[in-house]
Design a protein around this motif. Structure first.
Motif, PDB file in Angstrom:
ATOM      1  N   ASP A 150       0.815  -1.215   0.000  1.00 38.45           N
ATOM      2  CA  ASP A 150       0.000   0.000   0.000  1.00 38.45           C
ATOM      3  C   ASP A 150       0.853   1.271   0.000  1.00 38.45           C
ATOM      4  O   ASP A 150       0.774   2.063  -0.916  1.00 38.45           O
ATOM      5  N   ARG A 151       1.711   1.499   1.023  1.00 37.65           N
ATOM      6  CA  ARG A 151       2.532   2.707   1.067  1.00 37.65           C
ATOM      7  C   ARG A 151       4.006   2.308   1.075  1.00 37.65           C
ATOM      8  O   ARG A 151       4.371   1.278   1.625  1.00 37.65           O
ATOM      9  N   ARG A 152       4.841   3.154   0.484  1.00 38.73           N
ATOM     10  CA  ARG A 152       6.254   2.845   0.348  1.00 38.73           C
ATOM     11  C   ARG A 152       7.073   3.332   1.536  1.00 38.73           C
ATOM     12  O   ARG A 152       6.628   4.168   2.324  1.00 38.73           O
ATOM     13  N   THR A 153       8.305   2.809   1.647  1.00 38.45           N
ATOM     14  CA  THR A 153       9.301   3.331   2.580  1.00 38.45           C
ATOM     15  C   THR A 153      10.231   4.262   1.810  1.00 38.45           C
ATOM     16  O   THR A 153      10.072   4.480   0.609  1.00 38.45           O
ATOM     17  N   ASP A 154      11.250   4.799   2.496  1.00 40.36           N
ATOM     18  CA  ASP A 154      12.220   5.691   1.852  1.00 40.36           C
ATOM     19  C   ASP A 154      13.413   4.934   1.311  1.00 40.36           C
ATOM     20  O   ASP A 154      14.463   5.521   1.058  1.00 40.36           O
ATOM     21  N   SER A 155      13.298   3.633   1.125  1.00 46.77           N
ATOM     22  CA  SER A 155      14.425   2.813   0.687  1.00 46.77           C
ATOM     23  C   SER A 155      13.949   1.844  -0.382  1.00 46.77           C
ATOM     24  O   SER A 155      12.759   1.522  -0.481  1.00 46.77           O
ATOM     25  N   ASP A 156      14.909   1.382  -1.191  1.00 40.86           N
ATOM     26  CA  ASP A 156      14.575   0.356  -2.193  1.00 40.86           C
ATOM     27  C   ASP A 156      15.014  -1.035  -1.738  1.00 40.86           C
ATOM     28  O   ASP A 156      15.063  -1.967  -2.543  1.00 40.86           O
ATOM     29  N   GLN A 157      15.312  -1.159  -0.433  1.00 44.11           N
ATOM     30  CA  GLN A 157      15.718  -2.466   0.084  1.00 44.11           C
ATOM     31  C   GLN A 157      14.468  -3.238   0.509  1.00 44.11           C
ATOM     32  O   GLN A 157      14.087  -3.262   1.675  1.00 44.11           O
ATOM     33  N   TYR A 158      13.833  -3.849  -0.457  1.00 45.64           N
ATOM     34  CA  TYR A 158      12.685  -4.717  -0.217  1.00 45.64           C
ATOM     35  C   TYR A 158      12.608  -5.705  -1.372  1.00 45.64           C
ATOM     36  O   TYR A 158      13.214  -5.516  -2.429  1.00 45.64           O
ATOM     37  N   THR A 159      11.865  -6.763  -1.164  1.00 43.00           N
ATOM     38  CA  THR A 159      11.783  -7.810  -2.186  1.00 43.00           C
ATOM     39  C   THR A 159      10.724  -7.497  -3.228  1.00 43.00           C
ATOM     40  O   THR A 159      10.937  -7.720  -4.421  1.00 43.00           O
ATOM     41  N   ALA A 160       9.579  -7.008  -2.808  1.00 38.52           N
ATOM     42  CA  ALA A 160       8.503  -6.696  -3.752  1.00 38.52           C
ATOM     43  C   ALA A 160       7.630  -5.608  -3.162  1.00 38.52           C
ATOM     44  O   ALA A 160       7.572  -5.430  -1.937  1.00 38.52           O
ATOM     45  N   TYR A 161       6.962  -4.862  -4.054  1.00 39.47           N
ATOM     46  CA  TYR A 161       6.020  -3.826  -3.637  1.00 39.47           C
ATOM     47  C   TYR A 161       4.673  -4.107  -4.286  1.00 39.47           C
ATOM     48  O   TYR A 161       4.590  -4.430  -5.470  1.00 39.47           O
ATOM     49  N   VAL A 162       3.595  -3.985  -3.500  1.00 36.66           N
ATOM     50  CA  VAL A 162       2.236  -4.182  -3.997  1.00 36.66           C
ATOM     51  C   VAL A 162       1.412  -2.951  -3.608  1.00 36.66           C
ATOM     52  O   VAL A 162       1.311  -2.630  -2.418  1.00 36.66           O
ATOM     53  N   GLY A 163       0.833  -2.286  -4.574  1.00 32.77           N
ATOM     54  CA  GLY A 163       0.014  -1.117  -4.258  1.00 32.77           C
ATOM     55  C   GLY A 163      -0.442  -0.403  -5.509  1.00 32.77           C
ATOM     56  O   GLY A 163       0.059  -0.642  -6.606  1.00 32.77           O
ATOM     57  N   ALA A 164      -1.421   0.462  -5.345  1.00 35.27           N
ATOM     58  CA  ALA A 164      -1.962   1.229  -6.462  1.00 35.27           C
ATOM     59  C   ALA A 164      -1.209   2.553  -6.591  1.00 35.27           C
ATOM     60  O   ALA A 164      -0.519   2.987  -5.677  1.00 35.27           O
ATOM     61  N   ASP A 165      -1.366   3.213  -7.754  1.00 40.60           N
ATOM     62  CA  ASP A 165      -0.729   4.495  -8.038  1.00 40.60           C
ATOM     63  C   ASP A 165      -1.704   5.616  -7.673  1.00 40.60           C
ATOM     64  O   ASP A 165      -2.719   5.815  -8.333  1.00 40.60           O
ATOM     65  N   ASN A 166      -1.395   6.349  -6.569  1.00 45.23           N
ATOM     66  CA  ASN A 166      -2.307   7.399  -6.124  1.00 45.23           C
ATOM     67  C   ASN A 166      -2.380   8.552  -7.118  1.00 45.23           C
ATOM     68  O   ASN A 166      -3.405   9.245  -7.190  1.00 45.23           O
ATOM     69  N   VAL A 167      -1.311   8.788  -7.894  1.00 42.56           N
ATOM     70  CA  VAL A 167      -1.382   9.822  -8.928  1.00 42.56           C
ATOM     71  C   VAL A 167      -2.426   9.438  -9.966  1.00 42.56           C
ATOM     72  O   VAL A 167      -3.224  10.253 -10.422  1.00 42.56           O
ATOM     73  N   ASP A 168      -2.431   8.148 -10.339  1.00 34.20           N
ATOM     74  CA  ASP A 168      -3.417   7.663 -11.305  1.00 34.20           C
ATOM     75  C   ASP A 168      -4.831   7.744 -10.741  1.00 34.20           C
ATOM     76  O   ASP A 168      -5.801   7.988 -11.473  1.00 34.20           O
ATOM     77  N   VAL A 169      -4.969   7.551  -9.399  1.00 34.33           N
ATOM     78  CA  VAL A 169      -6.284   7.680  -8.763  1.00 34.33           C
ATOM     79  C   VAL A 169      -6.814   9.109  -8.943  1.00 34.33           C
ATOM     80  O   VAL A 169      -7.961   9.330  -9.358  1.00 34.33           O
ATOM     81  N   GLY A 170      -5.959  10.090  -8.621  1.00 38.79           N
ATOM     82  CA  GLY A 170      -6.384  11.475  -8.775  1.00 38.79           C
ATOM     83  C   GLY A 170      -6.646  11.836 -10.223  1.00 38.79           C
ATOM     84  O   GLY A 170      -7.592  12.558 -10.533  1.00 38.79           O
ATOM     85  N   ARG A 171      -5.809  11.300 -11.131  1.00 38.00           N
ATOM     86  CA  ARG A 171      -5.999  11.598 -12.552  1.00 38.00           C
ATOM     87  C   ARG A 171      -7.324  11.036 -13.066  1.00 38.00           C
ATOM     88  O   ARG A 171      -8.046  11.676 -13.822  1.00 38.00           O
ATOM     89  N   THR A 172      -7.657   9.811 -12.621  1.00 38.41           N
ATOM     90  CA  THR A 172      -8.924   9.194 -13.041  1.00 38.41           C
ATOM     91  C   THR A 172     -10.104  10.032 -12.551  1.00 38.41           C
ATOM     92  O   THR A 172     -11.072  10.271 -13.282  1.00 38.41           O
ATOM     93  N   ALA A 173     -10.038  10.497 -11.302  1.00 40.52           N
ATOM     94  CA  ALA A 173     -11.111  11.339 -10.773  1.00 40.52           C
ATOM     95  C   ALA A 173     -11.209  12.651 -11.551  1.00 40.52           C
ATOM     96  O   ALA A 173     -12.300  13.140 -11.835  1.00 40.52           O
TER      97      ALA A 173
END
Length: 893
Positions: free
Chosen positions: A101-124
């Motif tokens: 859902d929300r990201r951290t300030d680092s790229d040290q993770y195995t996978a990320y799952v979540g929607a694009d909030n910019v795309d949410v606002g753009r769709t609205a």
């Protein structure tokens, strides 16, 4: 799960989940999605830690999960920065980490799952424009102030409405879920001026509060509200849209199910995506019922799964009890034998239960797959329809251009010669008929979709009917030298049929045959009677169809590898509908480059018709047959003065002929029907300007423009694009590939002429700028042109001392022909190659005379002159001074 290691808890895997809070419905829905997916993995130990919205508490809980040595960690961060160190620690210790859902300030993770909030606002924002139709005042109510979701959704919303100047964001209020009250501020805005037409709330709970404020002011029907989340349940997004409280909500997927899927793929060493962007969609009145139904089905399936899981647990408990009983009775051999038989019985019962569970799980999976297939089919149908509407615009705009443009030409001229007047009127008439046919087909399609097509048959001579239609096409066949024949098996044949509909079918098949049959070909129409059916065959020896085109020939939105043609796309589909209304059949046999045969079968007699269908008229209305291109003569007027060479690329024969005739008064015109042939002519002729359509067969106009601007030989040529696609996205794309102008159809001829003149005038100014002193210029211009002139100048300077260096060697080193090099330099510098070579030699000589004390003989040798005497003569001819005088004047200055 064979091959999985067993943990201390007896489970195959242990997954730890740290969630920021469970205080809202959205996160409960996320947990429900996780539980549904975990029901397929009963051997997974799922450990949940709830941080209650406190970052410090979440960091401690993650450390506890690390200490418990979980196999994988799923983290939904409360805040990015405080959680980053502990997540990095887990990752560095070899624990796979899935960020949800929300990201951290680092790229040290195995996978990320979540929607694009910019795309949410753009769709609205896009949907807000649809609701407001490009004009209105908007209020936005945000999420937690400063959160990534609040910032990204606001940015996407502003990007979407920013392209519509009529939509104005009045203010953005702070919502912060349920912690802040914005009712007073919103009430003031709604009662003030200007009036508010729409509210965009970044979550559905805030949207509901905004609705209550509007209802209290009696504005609930005037102010439209868009929310975000789209959750199921009472007073949630889907329910609010269904009840009409919200105009729409943007479905923001929780990602719970996807997170578990990704986690299991990682644990099982299966392929997985590191970045999993979840799709979003807009829910409004058009699809809310489908979404509500799908959610109810998912809930029902989950209940079934939970029932089966409880049954399994009960059976496992029974099995455990019986096993203990078996161990207790081992003291007695008799008891052991009896209990052994009992244990065998229980084992078989367990196997049956497992088989039943597996079967039920498979049924659930099949239902789920079926839902996904239906959803994919609906999405594909929507995409096909959108593409179809785009083609409709293109098909209508081309004949409109050929009606409006000649009309404007005639109105602007004070006197018109009879030949030109006749040609323009024929062109207008032909395209007016074409528009009329397209409109008729669209109306027939609408009737077919609505189930309102009805037969009105009468008994009449089918052979005379078809012969009459074929006669209409004979002038067209004669002009194109096509062997058109009607070959009936008998003289007369009475048949019950609807003359209007059968006329459209036969005319459509003959029109298609003429369209794909070259001059000198053949088109034969045969009629025979076979087994109480009349067979009509339309055969040609044209270009034929591919197997894929043949299989989908009668599909409404299918165009195959050819550019879409509205007449063909509608005509064949409607032909099948009309023939099936007659209880008949139509099929096609075709082979690429060997021709096509359409076969129609109609039943004889009238037993297949109802009384209401036997009330038609035996008369036939005259069909609208295409006027032949040869009916329109070329004008006899010759250009008084040619201002340059234009290449016109347009696949529509009428529009190409009209543009060529109209522009030939001022320019030398070269016309081609495809971008491939146009590119060959560009390299051969090097025209001064290119006018091209965008939607072309094969290579598109955009692809041609990109190729022209990327090639050193042609990068200087201006390109003007003509197209029916006038949306801002297409304009941006045309500008991106390097088009100098983008004009939409239907267009004004005078505007096109002025655009061409202005573009060529600007090119001349650029030529003068280059010619004045190219090497002193910096910035501006075409990058490819500057690169070309840099390379040209460098080659000349490298070979300046060679007296034999000339155009031949220069063109070889540049990789161009003499003609291409000459035209390229002339276009850029408005001088020929030898003049530019001379200019470079003189500049080099002047520099050596001013800055050095070298003798004349050495300067002559360095600048490519055979002798000092010839150098002196050459220098004086071009500067009116001898080299010595020039050196003296430079020293004095």
């Amino acid at each position: 799960m064979g091959g999985c290691r067993q943990t201390n808890s007896g489970k195959a895997y242990r997954i730890g989940f740290s969630q920021r809070t469970e205080a809202d419905t959205w996160r409960k829905t996320m947990r429900a999605g996780m539980n549904r997916e975990l029901s397929f993995y009963p051997d997974v130990d799922f450990i949940v830690k709830d941080a209650g919205g406190q970052s410090e508490r979440q960091a401690r809980q993650i450390q506890e999960l690390i200490d418990q040595k979980v196999d994988l960690l799923i983290v939904s961060p409360n805040a990015a920065r405080p959680i980053t160190p502990i997540v990095e620690k887990a990752y560095q210790q070899g624990i796979p980490v899935v960020i949800l859902d929300r990201r951290t300030d680092s790229d040290q993770y195995t996978a990320y799952v979540g929607a694009d909030n910019v795309d949410v606002g753009r769709t609205a924002g896009v949907y807000a424009n649809q609701l407001l139709q490009g004009t209105g005042n908007v209020v936005e109510i945000g999420e937690s102030p400063g959160s990534s979701a609040d910032i990204d959704r606001h940015r996407g919303f502003m990007e979407a409405i920013g392209v519509h100047p009529g939509i104005r964001l009045i203010t953005k209020l702070e919502g912060d879920w349920d912690k802040r009250s914005f009712a007073d501020r919103l009430t003031s805005l709604l009662t003030a001026k200007p009036t508010i037409q729409l509210i965009f709330a970044q979550n559905d709970r805030t949207a509901l509060k905004a609705y209550k404020v509007c209802r209290g002011l009696g504005l609930e029907k005037q102010v439209k509200i868009i929310g975000v989340d789209g959750l199921p349940g009472q007073n949630e997004g889907i329910d609010l849209v269904d009840r009409g409280i919200l105009s729409a909500t943007v479905l923001y997927p929780t990602g719970g199910k996807e997170a578990i899927r990704t986690a299991m793929a990682i644990l099982k060493k299966q392929p997985f995506k590191r970045e999993n962007k979840l799709p979003i969609t807009l829910i409004d009145s058009a699809n809310v019922r489908i979404m509500k139904f799908q959610n109810e089905k998912v809930v029902e399936q989950q209940v079934d799964i939970e029932k089966q899981q409880r049954r399994i647990n009960d059976l496992n408990q029974i099995y455990s009890n019986q096993k203990n009983t078996l161990y207790f009775t081992l003291a007695s051999l008799l008891i052991v034998m009896l209990l052994g038989g009992w244990a065998l019985y229980l084992y078989r019962s367990k196997q049956i239960a497992y088989q039943t569970l597996e079967r039920q799980n498979q049924e659930i999976l099949d239902q789920k797959n079926q839902i996904e297939i239906v959803s994919a089919q609906a999405r594909l149908a929507t995409e096909e329809k959108l593409r179809f509407y785009s083609y409709i615009s293109h098909e209508f705009n081309t004949p409109l251009s050929l009606i409006l443009t000649p009309t404007e030409e005639l109105l602007q001229k004070k006197t018109v010669n009879p030949s030109e007047l006749k040609n323009n009127l024929l062109l207008i008439q032909k395209n007016a008929y074409r528009l009329l046919r397209l409109v008729d087909q669209m109306l027939d399609l609408r009737k077919t979709d609505a189930g309102k097509q009805r037969l009105h048959t009468a008994e009449q001579d089918l052979i005379a009917f078809i012969r009459d239609i074929v006669q209409d096409f004979l002038p067209k066949a004669k002009k194109r030298r096509i062997d058109l024949q009607f070959i009936p098996a008998q003289q007369t044949l009475p048949v019950w049929f609807d003359s209007e509909k059968l006329d459209k079918v036969i005319v459509n098949l003959l029109s298609n045959a003429f369209k794909y049959t070259p001059g000198g070909g053949l088109i034969h129409v045969r009629l025979s009677v076979i087994d109480e059916q009349v067979q009509i065959q339309v055969t040609d020896n044209g270009e034929g169809m591919t197997p894929d085109e043949q299989a989908h020939a009668f599909d409404l939105f299918f165009s195959g590898s050819r550019p879409f043609n509205l007449s063909k796309g509608l005509g064949l589909a409607l032909s099948m509908e009309f023939i099936q209304l007659h209880q008949g059949d139509i099929n096609v046999q075709s082979e690429k480059d060997k021709g096509t045969t359409f076969t129609i079968l109609l039943p004889l007699g009238n037993k297949h018709l109802s009384p209401s269908e036997m009330n038609g008229s035996p008369t036939r209305q005259q069909s609208l047959i295409d006027l032949d291109d040869d009916d329109i003569d070329a004008t006899d007027s010759k250009p008084a003065k040619q201002l340059g060479t234009l290449l016109v690329i347009e696949d529509n024969d009428d529009l190409r002929a009209f543009l060529s005739t109209r522009l030939s008064n001022e320019f030398e015109i070269i016309a081609e029907a495809s971008a491939e042939k146009g590119w060959e002519r560009i390299l051969d002729v090097i025209p001064d300007l290119i006018v091209s359509d965008v939607m072309l067969p094969g290579m598109t106009g955009l692809q041609l423009t990109q190729r022209v601007k990327a090639d050193l030989r042609t990068s200087h040529i201006p390109v003007i694009l003509l197209t029916a696609q006038g949306q801002m996205e297409q304009r941006i794309e045309g500008t991106r590939v390097g088009a100098d102008a983008y004009i939409t159809k239907p267009f004004n001829t005078q505007y096109l002429l002025e655009t061409i003149r202005t573009t060529l005038t600007n090119r001349e100014k650029w030529q003068r700028r280059y010619a004045s002193d190219f090497l002193s210029q910096s910035g501006g211009g075409n990058r490819q042109d500057k690169k070309f002139l840099n390379e040209l100048t460098a080659l000349i300077e490298q070979n300046l001392g060679d007296p034999a260096f000339g155009v031949e060697k220069l063109s070889r080193d540049m990789g161009l022909s003499r003609v291409q090099l000459y035209r390229k330099v002339q276009a850029l510098l408005n001088m020929n190659v030898m003049d530019y070579l001379t200019d470079v030699r003189l500049k080099r000589a002047k520099h050596l005379l001013r800055e050095t004390t070298k003798p004349m003989a050495e300067i002559a040798d360095e600048t490519g002159f055979n002798s000092a005497a010839y150098f002196t003569t050459f220098f004086k001819q071009h500067t009116q001074k001898t080299p010595s005088d020039y050196r003296k004047s430079s020293v004095k200055a």
